[in-house]
Design an enzyme around this catalytic site. Structure first.
Site, PDB file in Angstrom:
ATOM      1  N   HIS A 172       1.002  17.056 -23.520  1.00 54.88           N
ATOM      2  CA  HIS A 172       1.337  16.498 -24.778  1.00 54.88           C
ATOM      3  C   HIS A 172       1.274  17.575 -25.838  1.00 54.88           C
ATOM      4  O   HIS A 172       2.057  17.848 -26.728  1.00 54.88           O
ATOM      5  CB  HIS A 172       0.390  15.253 -25.422  1.00 54.88           C
ATOM      6  CG  HIS A 172       0.566  14.089 -24.223  1.00 54.88           C
ATOM      7  ND1 HIS A 172       1.559  13.666 -23.778  1.00 54.88           N
ATOM      8  CD2 HIS A 172      -0.563  13.197 -23.974  1.00 54.88           C
ATOM      9  CE1 HIS A 172       1.443  12.725 -23.021  1.00 54.88           C
ATOM     10  NE2 HIS A 172       0.077  12.440 -23.130  1.00 54.88           N
TER      11      HIS A 172
ATOM     12  N   LYS B 216      -8.519   7.867 -34.647  1.00 50.58           N
ATOM     13  CA  LYS B 216      -7.423   8.464 -33.666  1.00 50.58           C
ATOM     14  C   LYS B 216      -6.550   9.329 -34.667  1.00 50.58           C
ATOM     15  O   LYS B 216      -6.389   8.560 -35.702  1.00 50.58           O
ATOM     16  CB  LYS B 216      -6.625   7.181 -33.238  1.00 50.58           C
ATOM     17  CG  LYS B 216      -5.630   7.691 -32.541  1.00 50.58           C
ATOM     18  CD  LYS B 216      -5.039   6.506 -31.595  1.00 50.58           C
ATOM     19  CE  LYS B 216      -3.866   6.903 -30.684  1.00 50.58           C
ATOM     20  NZ  LYS B 216      -4.070   7.760 -29.834  1.00 50.58           N
TER      21      LYS B 216
ATOM     22  N   ASP C 131       0.916  -1.142   0.010  1.00 51.17           N
ATOM     23  CA  ASP C 131       0.081  -0.006  -0.027  1.00 51.17           C
ATOM     24  C   ASP C 131       0.971   1.051  -0.143  1.00 51.17           C
ATOM     25  O   ASP C 131       1.644   1.548   0.970  1.00 51.17           O
ATOM     26  CB  ASP C 131      -0.910  -0.228   1.279  1.00 51.17           C
ATOM     27  CG  ASP C 131      -1.672   1.109   1.181  1.00 51.17           C
ATOM     28  OD1 ASP C 131      -1.296   2.191   0.510  1.00 51.17           O
ATOM     29  OD2 ASP C 131      -2.762   1.248   1.933  1.00 51.17           O
ATOM     30  N   LEU C 132       0.825   1.851  -1.158  1.00 54.17           N
ATOM     31  CA  LEU C 132       1.695   3.020  -1.325  1.00 54.17           C
ATOM     32  C   LEU C 132       1.581   4.345  -0.329  1.00 54.17           C
ATOM     33  O   LEU C 132       2.611   4.823  -0.246  1.00 54.17           O
ATOM     34  CB  LEU C 132       1.702   3.592  -2.915  1.00 54.17           C
ATOM     35  CG  LEU C 132       2.112   2.437  -3.804  1.00 54.17           C
ATOM     36  CD1 LEU C 132       1.493   3.110  -5.121  1.00 54.17           C
ATOM     37  CD2 LEU C 132       3.668   2.078  -3.688  1.00 54.17           C
TER      38      LEU C 132
END
Ligand SMILES: NC(=O)C1=CN([C@@H]2O[C@H](COP(=O)(O)OP(=O)(O)OC[C@H]3O[C@@H](n4cnc5c(N)ncnc54)[C@H](OP(=O)(O)O)[C@@H]3O)[C@@H](O)[C@H]2O)C=CC1
Ligand SMILES: O=C1O[C@H](COP(=O)(O)O)[C@@H](O)[C@H](O)[C@H]1O
Length: 488
Positions: A238, A343, A91-92
């Protein structure tokens, strides 16, 4: 393997059972294996919070490869690849649980490369967990996915925690678009070809369009996406990265420092969009149900897990002005959306019309030249130009023709690798050139935060658009107001 040898790595994926890991990272790592680009002793360790065994993780990886690579899976390569895989349930958010990493890492013989494929709110606890467990050394690398933070403030907080634990040269801030062949080709196109170098400014260019459309919807990622929206998910990173590659001044060389410093200058020159002009310069959209590729698909508010009153945008169109000498008076129009008809990622550079037309018999208005750069799919470059139609009878007749440099035709023997393949390889090899600097990301947030607060201030609701279309009609009006239209 290449002629150079690199130190093998412990490549740890945090969020290994998530969408990014299954859809892109494991697939890219497999492809690197297939091309013999991973060092023999490199290991891949998946970390997530589900109770899973290493064999369970291997099975999940195999299923992902089956869904995304179909017939590309080769039994021999898979056997080699699967041997590298193991899994840890951590569990981070629990620092103590990171101690488990000691059981799999071999810091003397392998470099630890930590890949954060989780939501940005977990970045801080991962850095702190790694630090307190004592697994970090001077060779350790940290790869951070975009978006880094939610806004400038949270991005700075993350970067501050990261720099307490890692030196800047250990941090690899990834934007997978910068690993795409066609984005990197922008450097070649612009700085290795004098026809473009000398014509790349307000004297010859009328305007530039950047389109990043995806036919997919939000599907299983609703919870993540709804907190994020298209502006933060795609445009802050991006699209702005593509824009900086198109607009920057020639860097002195190809070093990370030279490229970063030119990109930052562009980001600083972006004209702010504020509450005063946000309605005129931006369009927010949200998809409703419709048809994509002949298939009926649900609207954003009907996706699994959706909150029906969400006002998150799944489409953005923006007019961007760059206030510097080169781009004075040249608008950049950018649009990005989910559930577009197909796309398509492309840049269209529209050159100016000539001042006088001597070919009125063919065209009342001579069409201007156009450079179309297809980033994906069908990677390539096209130039639209006028040619004389062959014939000896009568006046000269012109035709608008296409000079077509398709990558698949031109580079038949070269495989086009994906952005993740390139950048994971660079991270494994310790080359940070194609990753982003802290300043670039923070500068991008300054500009994007202004748009976000303008939308919030004006209560700008997203306009509906049917799945399978190029966004709301307002996106067409954005260009029509300037007497222009989107490239279709
Ligand atoms: N998906 C994509 O195409 C891209 C994603 N990104 C970025 O990558 C990051 C991850 O995205 P994505 O994979 O889509 O997200 P997902 O939610 O699909 O994956 C995150 C994974 O982390 C796990 N996780 C969450 N909290 C913890 C925790 N406390 N301890 C251990 N594991 C935990 C999740 O488990 P659980 O399911 O139980 O919550 C899940 O398996 C985001 O920052 C995103 O912006 C960037 C580019 C592309
Ligand atoms: O970063 C992201 O990118 C993907 C699109 O990547 P592409 O390489 O397929 O163009 C997008 O689907 C995702 O929402 C976003 O987080």
């Amino acid at each position: 393997m290449s002629n150079n040898t690199y130190k093998p790595c412990d490549f740890v994926i945090y969020g290994a059972l998530g969408d990014l890991s299954k859809r892109k990272l494991l697939i890219s790592l497999y492809r690197l294996e297939k091309h013999n680009l991973i060092e023999a002793d490199t290991r891949i360790i998946g970390v997530d919070r589900l109770a899973e065994t290493s064999q369970g993780f291997i099975d999940i990886a195999y299923k992902s490869l089956q869904s995304f690579l179909n017939n590309e899976i080769d039994d021999k390569i898979w056997a080699q690849f699967s041997q590298r895989l193991s899994y840890l349930k951590i569990d981070l958010t629990q620092a103590a649980e990171y101690q488990q990493l000691h059981s799999v890492l071999e810091p003397e013989s392998r470099v630890m490369v930590n890949y954060l494929a989780v939501a940005p709110f977990l970045f801080k606890s991962i850095c702190q967990g790694l630090h307190s467990s004592g697994v970090i050394n001077s060779e350790t690398r940290l790869v951070m996915e975009k978006p880094i933070g939610h806004d400038l403030k949270s991005s700075k907080e993350i970067n501050d925690v990261v720099t307490e634990v890692f030196k800047e040269e250990q941090v690899y801030r990834i934007d997978h678009y910068l690993g795409k062949e066609t984005v990197l080709n922008l450097l070649a196109l612009r700085f290795a070809n004098s026809i473009f170098t000398t014509n790349w400014n307000h004297n010859t260019i009328d305007h530039i369009q950047i389109t990043v459309g995806e036919d997919i919807g939000i599907e299983g990622r609703w919870e993540y996406f709804d907190k994020t929206g298209q502006l933060r998910d795609m445009l802050q990173n991006h699209l702005l990265q593509i824009l900086t590659f198109v607009a920057m001044e020639p860097p002195a060389d190809l070093s990370a420092e030279s490229i970063h410093s030119e990109k930052i200058k562009v980001l600083k020159a972006l004209r702010p969009i504020t509450a005063r002009n946000v309605e005129e310069k931006t369009v927010r959209g949200q998809y409703t149900s419709g048809y994509v590729n002949g298939k009926e698909v649900p609207g954003y508010l009907e996706e699994v897990g959706a909150n029906v009153s969400s006002t998150t945008e799944t489409f953005v169109a923006i007019r961007v002005d760059i206030d510097n000498w080169r781009w004075a008076g040249v608008p950049f129009y950018m649009r990005t959306g989910k559930r577009t008809p197909n796309k398509r990622t492309e840049i269209v550079v529209n050159f100016k019309q000539l001042p006088h037309n001597i070919f009125k018999d063919s065209f009342r208005n001579l069409p201007a030249n156009k450079l179309v750069i297809h980033l994906q799919p069908n990677e390539g470059v096209e130039v639209m130009m006028l040619n004389k139609v062959p014939g000896i009878d009568g006046n000269i007749k012109l035709q608008n023709t296409k000079l077509d440099l398709s990558f698949s035709e031109t580079f038949k023997n070269n495989r086009i690798f994906g952005g993740y393949e390139k950048l994971i390889l660079e991270a494994l090899r310790g080359n940070p050139t194609l990753f982003l600097s802290r300043e670039e990301i923070e500068q991008a947030w300054i500009w994007v935060d202004s748009i976000l607060s303008a939308w919030a201030n004006n209560h700008t609701a997203p306009k509906p658009y049917p799945a399978g279309s190029w966004g709301p009609l307002a996106s067409v009006a954005l260009l029509a107001r300037d007497g222009r239209g989107w490239e279709e």
